[in-house]
Design a protein around this motif. Sequence first.
Motif, short mmCIF file in Angstrom:
data_model
loop_
_atom_site.label_atom_id
_atom_site.label_comp_id
_atom_site.label_asym_id
_atom_site.label_seq_id
_atom_site.Cartn_x
_atom_site.Cartn_y
_atom_site.Cartn_z
N PHE A 166 40.36 -17.73 -25.13
CA PHE A 166 40.34 -18.63 -26.29
C PHE A 166 39.96 -17.89 -27.57
CE2 PHE A 166 39.43 -22.89 -23.92
CZ PHE A 166 40.67 -22.79 -23.32
N GLY A 167 38.89 -17.08 -27.48
CA GLY A 167 38.41 -16.39 -28.66
C GLY A 167 39.41 -15.41 -29.23
N GLU A 168 40.22 -14.80 -28.34
CA GLU A 168 41.21 -13.83 -28.80
C GLU A 168 42.50 -14.49 -29.26
OE1 GLU A 168 39.69 -10.18 -25.89
OE2 GLU A 168 41.70 -11.03 -25.62
N CYS A 169 42.71 -15.74 -28.90
CA CYS A 169 43.92 -16.45 -29.32
C CYS A 169 43.71 -17.32 -30.56
CB CYS A 169 44.42 -17.35 -28.18
SG CYS A 169 45.13 -16.46 -26.77
N THR A 202 27.72 -20.86 -26.40
CA THR A 202 27.38 -19.79 -25.47
C THR A 202 28.60 -19.09 -24.90
OG1 THR A 202 25.41 -21.06 -24.88
CG2 THR A 202 26.02 -19.25 -23.43
N CYS A 203 29.58 -19.85 -24.49
CA CYS A 203 30.73 -19.27 -23.78
C CYS A 203 31.53 -18.31 -24.66
CB CYS A 203 31.63 -20.38 -23.26
SG CYS A 203 30.88 -21.40 -21.98
N ILE A 204 31.67 -18.65 -25.94
CA ILE A 204 32.55 -17.85 -26.79
C ILE A 204 31.79 -16.79 -27.58
CG2 ILE A 204 32.50 -19.15 -28.98
CD1 ILE A 204 35.58 -19.09 -28.88
N LEU A 205 30.46 -16.77 -27.50
CA LEU A 205 29.66 -15.86 -28.31
C LEU A 205 30.01 -14.39 -28.10
CD1 LEU A 205 27.35 -15.56 -30.35
CD2 LEU A 205 25.76 -15.52 -28.41
N PRO A 206 30.17 -13.89 -26.85
CA PRO A 206 30.51 -12.47 -26.69
C PRO A 206 31.82 -12.08 -27.36
CG PRO A 206 29.71 -13.36 -24.61
CD PRO A 206 29.90 -14.53 -25.54
N THR A 207 32.77 -13.01 -27.44
CA THR A 207 34.03 -12.71 -28.11
C THR A 207 33.81 -12.44 -29.59
OG1 THR A 207 35.27 -14.11 -26.57
CG2 THR A 207 36.33 -13.60 -28.66
N GLU A 208 32.85 -13.13 -30.19
CA GLU A 208 32.63 -13.01 -31.62
C GLU A 208 31.79 -11.81 -32.01
OE1 GLU A 208 32.99 -17.34 -33.55
OE2 GLU A 208 31.05 -16.99 -32.61
#
Length: 472
Positions: A150-153, A352-358
């Motif tokens: 999700f974070g990369e799309c 929490t789930c998307i934090l590492p992507t950012e």
Amino acid sequence: NALFGLWTRSKYGSLTLVLMVASAAFGGTLQYGYNLAIMNAPTTFIQTFVNETFLERWNIQLEDYQVTLVWTIIVSIFSLGGFAGALIAGPMTIRFGRKKCLLLNNIFLMTGALLAVTSRAAKSFEMILIARVLVGINAGISMNVQPMYFGECAPKHLRGAISLSSAVFTAFGVVLGQVVGLREILGSEPCWQYLLASNAIPGLVQLLTLPWFPESPRYLLIDRGDKEACINALRRLRGCEVQSSELDEILQEQTETKGMRARQPWELFTDRSVRWQLISVMIISSAMQLCGNDSIYFYASYIFKEAGVSDDKIQYITIGTGTCEFAHNISWMPYISMTCIFTYILSFAGVTCILPTEIFNQTARPAAYTIAGSMMWLNLFIIGMIFPFLSELSEYCFVPFGVVCLLSALFVGLVLPETKGKSLSAITSEFNKLNFKSQDEKCADLLPLKTHQHVLALSYHFGGQRSEKAAH
């Protein structure tokens, strides 16, 4: 409503992005919530099945505490499977890509569902244990890979909305599992094995729909070096021509990571440049489970039974609550409790789930998700094992969870920088102020001394020149 809101908030209005989110989440975070919830309804039936199996095989009548222990292991071993899934998620995403990893992940799910549905006929509670491990592996992989995908799309201005969709699908999975677990549907004594295997249906939906959507544009360009495929994926996800600013940002990250291999989890622990990023995801991922939210889903029926709620009402009370009352002497207190819990579930784990992507770049991102996922699943296992015994504290059993929530809120407020609408380089600059704080302070302390020495040198130089001129 969440998907409609995501679509209407999108600057480009791409239906492809919305449907991709739905397809990935249906076999991802929805599965996670669903598998937490479906263990409530068959609690008594599976405990009876375990007891009967021991009696038939070894002529042993288990004590109540022994049955509770076996049941606790069946429930909590899901978390150990999740831990194993979190460990292999990173290497799988590097080797197969984000989308293909999600599709291959359904192998674990389908195998687990097959074992669960045949366990009763085989008279083997061990098959239930193995099934829960496999389903846990599936959840561990999807909980890491889905937010990365999700974070990369997603474009920068929609990352928050997409992270909220993950939380909404988790909550929807919990409610769906509780509804399917009603005795009128699959929560009855003759059907509990079908309830445990019903998680195959969302997995089948994902297998039929996700292949039609594009791979992560960042993975295509940075990991595979396929610029044309990246542009095509962006064009489909945005529903229009690719914006040069977005493509330039991905190209910039490709340049910064060019020639660098994917990082291993243990390498992040020795890298000072990501020290506070790593501390942040470890603390927040741990707090996600140490707050007690998900473990309560495991034991909702058990808690209500211990609280004195009649068996015929428990299944209806658990729907939409996922927890128990904090007080039992005031008639209207459960309704206030339920209202608070609804609010809490909807806000749970949104960021929490998307934090590492950012906050991590492409080479460190899979390793960061491995560490974050490992912390989440290990803490879920610990809480899942001790919660039945912690519940003996009665209304005070939630006090430790409240302390965790308070401390994690203070950490987020004081340490974690805002990521909304910011590029990775801007967020990294914010973290560098923490990562290299002591070094900067040392340099600041040395700066006045160096400046003073520089001034003396200049004075001596020009003073010497004047003396030479005077002598001349």
